[in-house]
Write a protein that holds these residues in place. Sequence first.
Motif, mmCIF file in Angstrom:
data_model
loop_
_atom_site.group_PDB
_atom_site.id
_atom_site.type_symbol
_atom_site.label_atom_id
_atom_site.label_comp_id
_atom_site.label_asym_id
_atom_site.label_seq_id
_atom_site.Cartn_x
_atom_site.Cartn_y
_atom_site.Cartn_z
ATOM 1 N N CYS A 1 0.816 -1.225 0.000
ATOM 2 C CA CYS A 1 0.000 0.000 0.000
ATOM 3 C C CYS A 1 0.846 1.269 0.000
ATOM 4 C CB CYS A 1 -0.933 -0.006 1.209
ATOM 5 S SG CYS A 1 -2.093 -1.386 1.203
ATOM 6 N N ARG A 2 2.144 1.115 0.050
ATOM 7 C CA ARG A 2 3.106 2.223 0.030
ATOM 8 C C ARG A 2 2.922 3.188 1.201
ATOM 9 N NH1 ARG A 2 2.171 3.671 -6.036
ATOM 10 N NH2 ARG A 2 0.180 2.823 -5.453
ATOM 11 N N PHE A 3 2.600 2.598 2.358
ATOM 12 C CA PHE A 3 2.591 3.359 3.596
ATOM 13 C C PHE A 3 4.021 3.732 3.967
ATOM 14 C CE2 PHE A 3 -1.534 1.319 4.943
ATOM 15 C CZ PHE A 3 -2.181 2.452 5.403
ATOM 16 N N ASN A 4 4.174 4.744 4.767
ATOM 17 C CA ASN A 4 5.447 5.083 5.399
ATOM 18 C C ASN A 4 5.416 4.388 6.761
ATOM 19 O OD1 ASN A 4 7.627 6.217 6.695
ATOM 20 N ND2 ASN A 4 6.972 8.336 6.415
ATOM 21 N N LEU A 5 5.903 3.160 6.801
ATOM 22 C CA LEU A 5 5.823 2.333 7.999
ATOM 23 C C LEU A 5 6.800 2.805 9.061
ATOM 24 C CD1 LEU A 5 4.659 -0.192 9.420
ATOM 25 C CD2 LEU A 5 6.478 -1.510 8.299
ATOM 26 N N GLN A 6 6.278 3.031 10.261
ATOM 27 C CA GLN A 6 7.086 3.420 11.412
ATOM 28 C C GLN A 6 7.349 2.190 12.279
ATOM 29 O OE1 GLN A 6 7.978 6.949 11.717
ATOM 30 N NE2 GLN A 6 7.319 6.553 9.623
ATOM 31 N N ASP A 7 8.314 2.311 13.171
ATOM 32 C CA ASP A 7 8.577 1.219 14.103
ATOM 33 C C ASP A 7 7.331 0.937 14.932
ATOM 34 O OD1 ASP A 7 11.207 0.937 13.288
ATOM 35 O OD2 ASP A 7 11.984 2.247 14.862
ATOM 36 N N HIS A 8 7.135 -0.321 15.207
ATOM 37 C CA HIS A 8 5.965 -0.725 15.989
ATOM 38 C C HIS A 8 6.195 -0.502 17.475
ATOM 39 C CE1 HIS A 8 8.605 -4.224 16.153
ATOM 40 N NE2 HIS A 8 7.988 -4.556 17.276
ATOM 41 N N ILE A 9 5.082 -0.466 18.185
ATOM 42 C CA ILE A 9 5.100 -0.413 19.643
ATOM 43 C C ILE A 9 4.331 -1.640 20.110
ATOM 44 C CG2 ILE A 9 4.303 0.843 21.683
ATOM 45 C CD1 ILE A 9 4.594 3.401 19.980
ATOM 46 N N CYS A 10 4.969 -2.448 20.932
ATOM 47 C CA CYS A 10 4.270 -3.632 21.430
ATOM 48 C C CYS A 10 4.550 -3.808 22.915
ATOM 49 C CB CYS A 10 4.631 -4.872 20.637
ATOM 50 S SG CYS A 10 6.271 -5.517 20.918
ATOM 51 N N THR A 11 3.576 -4.365 23.587
ATOM 52 C CA THR A 11 3.693 -4.618 25.019
ATOM 53 C C THR A 11 3.285 -6.055 25.299
ATOM 54 O OG1 THR A 11 3.269 -2.308 25.572
ATOM 55 C CG2 THR A 11 2.867 -3.926 27.298
ATOM 56 N N PRO A 12 4.221 -6.852 25.833
ATOM 57 C CA PRO A 12 3.910 -8.228 26.204
ATOM 58 C C PRO A 12 3.366 -8.314 27.627
ATOM 59 C CG PRO A 12 6.238 -7.826 26.507
ATOM 60 C CD PRO A 12 5.639 -6.545 25.967
ATOM 61 N N ALA A 13 2.973 -9.510 28.012
ATOM 62 C CA ALA A 13 2.593 -9.840 29.386
ATOM 63 C C ALA A 13 1.381 -9.076 29.901
ATOM 64 C CB ALA A 13 3.791 -9.660 30.325
ATOM 65 N N VAL A 14 0.423 -8.797 29.016
ATOM 66 C CA VAL A 14 -0.822 -8.155 29.443
ATOM 67 C C VAL A 14 -2.000 -9.081 29.113
ATOM 68 C CG1 VAL A 14 0.002 -5.780 29.420
ATOM 69 C CG2 VAL A 14 -0.888 -6.763 27.314
ATOM 70 N N SER A 15 -1.855 -10.312 29.511
ATOM 71 C CA SER A 15 -2.859 -11.330 29.212
ATOM 72 C C SER A 15 -4.190 -11.050 29.896
ATOM 73 C CB SER A 15 -2.355 -12.710 29.653
ATOM 74 O OG SER A 15 -3.379 -13.676 29.498
ATOM 75 N N TYR A 16 -5.222 -11.240 29.144
ATOM 76 C CA TYR A 16 -6.599 -11.140 29.621
ATOM 77 C C TYR A 16 -6.802 -12.019 30.853
ATOM 78 C CZ TYR A 16 -11.688 -11.949 29.228
ATOM 79 O OH TYR A 16 -13.021 -12.066 29.462
ATOM 80 N N ALA A 17 -6.164 -13.179 30.846
ATOM 81 C CA ALA A 17 -6.346 -14.155 31.919
ATOM 82 C C ALA A 17 -5.798 -13.677 33.262
ATOM 83 C CB ALA A 17 -5.681 -15.474 31.536
ATOM 84 N N LEU A 18 -4.901 -12.709 33.248
ATOM 85 C CA LEU A 18 -4.273 -12.241 34.487
ATOM 86 C C LEU A 18 -5.072 -11.164 35.213
ATOM 87 C CD1 LEU A 18 -0.603 -11.912 33.176
ATOM 88 C CD2 LEU A 18 -1.617 -13.839 34.430
ATOM 89 N N ARG A 19 -6.097 -10.649 34.607
ATOM 90 C CA ARG A 19 -6.774 -9.477 35.160
ATOM 91 C C ARG A 19 -7.567 -9.728 36.432
ATOM 92 N NH1 ARG A 19 -11.718 -7.998 31.168
ATOM 93 N NH2 ARG A 19 -12.930 -9.872 31.522
ATOM 94 N N ASN A 20 -7.807 -10.980 36.789
ATOM 95 C CA ASN A 20 -8.557 -11.271 38.011
ATOM 96 C C ASN A 20 -7.691 -11.249 39.263
ATOM 97 O OD1 ASN A 20 -11.042 -11.501 36.715
ATOM 98 N ND2 ASN A 20 -10.557 -13.594 36.078
ATOM 99 N N ASP A 21 -6.386 -11.204 39.084
ATOM 100 C CA ASP A 21 -5.453 -11.078 40.206
ATOM 101 C C ASP A 21 -5.168 -9.591 40.384
ATOM 102 O OD1 ASP A 21 -2.861 -10.578 41.416
ATOM 103 O OD2 ASP A 21 -2.538 -12.754 41.314
ATOM 104 N N PRO A 22 -5.502 -9.017 41.552
ATOM 105 C CA PRO A 22 -5.343 -7.568 41.744
ATOM 106 C C PRO A 22 -3.932 -7.044 41.459
ATOM 107 C CG PRO A 22 -6.615 -8.491 43.544
ATOM 108 C CD PRO A 22 -6.116 -9.655 42.730
ATOM 109 N N GLU A 23 -2.923 -7.791 41.858
ATOM 110 C CA GLU A 23 -1.545 -7.345 41.593
ATOM 111 C C GLU A 23 -1.235 -7.388 40.098
ATOM 112 O OE1 GLU A 23 1.485 -9.141 44.029
ATOM 113 O OE2 GLU A 23 0.205 -9.026 45.813
ATOM 114 N N GLN A 24 -1.675 -8.452 39.458
ATOM 115 C CA GLN A 24 -1.458 -8.563 38.012
ATOM 116 C C GLN A 24 -2.226 -7.474 37.260
ATOM 117 O OE1 GLN A 24 0.606 -10.455 36.362
ATOM 118 N NE2 GLN A 24 1.239 -11.880 37.945
ATOM 119 N N LEU A 25 -3.422 -7.171 37.717
ATOM 120 C CA LEU A 25 -4.228 -6.123 37.087
ATOM 121 C C LEU A 25 -3.519 -4.773 37.175
ATOM 122 C CD1 LEU A 25 -6.827 -5.227 35.683
ATOM 123 C CD2 LEU A 25 -7.868 -5.002 37.955
ATOM 124 N N LEU A 26 -2.943 -4.472 38.328
ATOM 125 C CA LEU A 26 -2.178 -3.228 38.462
ATOM 126 C C LEU A 26 -0.994 -3.204 37.500
ATOM 127 C CD1 LEU A 26 -2.130 -2.634 42.334
ATOM 128 C CD2 LEU A 26 -3.274 -1.245 40.594
#
Length: 176
Positions: free
Chosen positions: A132-157
């Motif tokens: 598509c001839r976009f001007n592609l910029q570097d990506h931004i990604c964040t690991p370790a934010v699994s949906y499954a972890l959100r029920n643990d208060p510390e993990q949610l924080l």
Amino acid sequence: MDNILIVSGHTDLNDSVANRLIIDELKNAFPNAEFSILSELYPNFEIDVKAEQEKLVKADIVVLQFPVFWYSMPSIMHRWIELVFVHGFSHGSKGDALKGKILIPSFTFGASEDYPIDEIVMQQIKEIAALCRFNLQDHICTPAVSYALRNDPEQLLQIKKLSKEHARKLINRIRG
């Protein structure tokens, strides 16, 4: 200010922690940006192609914000690309509507940071951007934010902390 289009590809943004927080932070930082929240606009995957193409034509900067599902972007974002990025519009001998526009891939995933998921996901985005001839910029990604972890208060924080940091990086990238 550049015209900014932020496309959220989460299949249910209201049920998200990380992507919802990132989108909310982007809305606060860029109140005049155009937001295509695909899950809200097209819950039945019936994409309004003309409307989405018009948004892309007006945009100078396009952000694709999504969680990684099964080593790829979510199905609704795939569908959006399949229908909106068509020959004669986004590519082909007369398809130059996206040429030169800035594309910023931004995604989250649940795996640990040592997994090369950003490379797996980025390969398809690099191909799309080149076609598509976009001007592609570097990506931004964040690991370790699994949906499954959100029920643990510390993990949610921790998920919220990582998501805010992701949003800050993305906001700075958009601002250039």
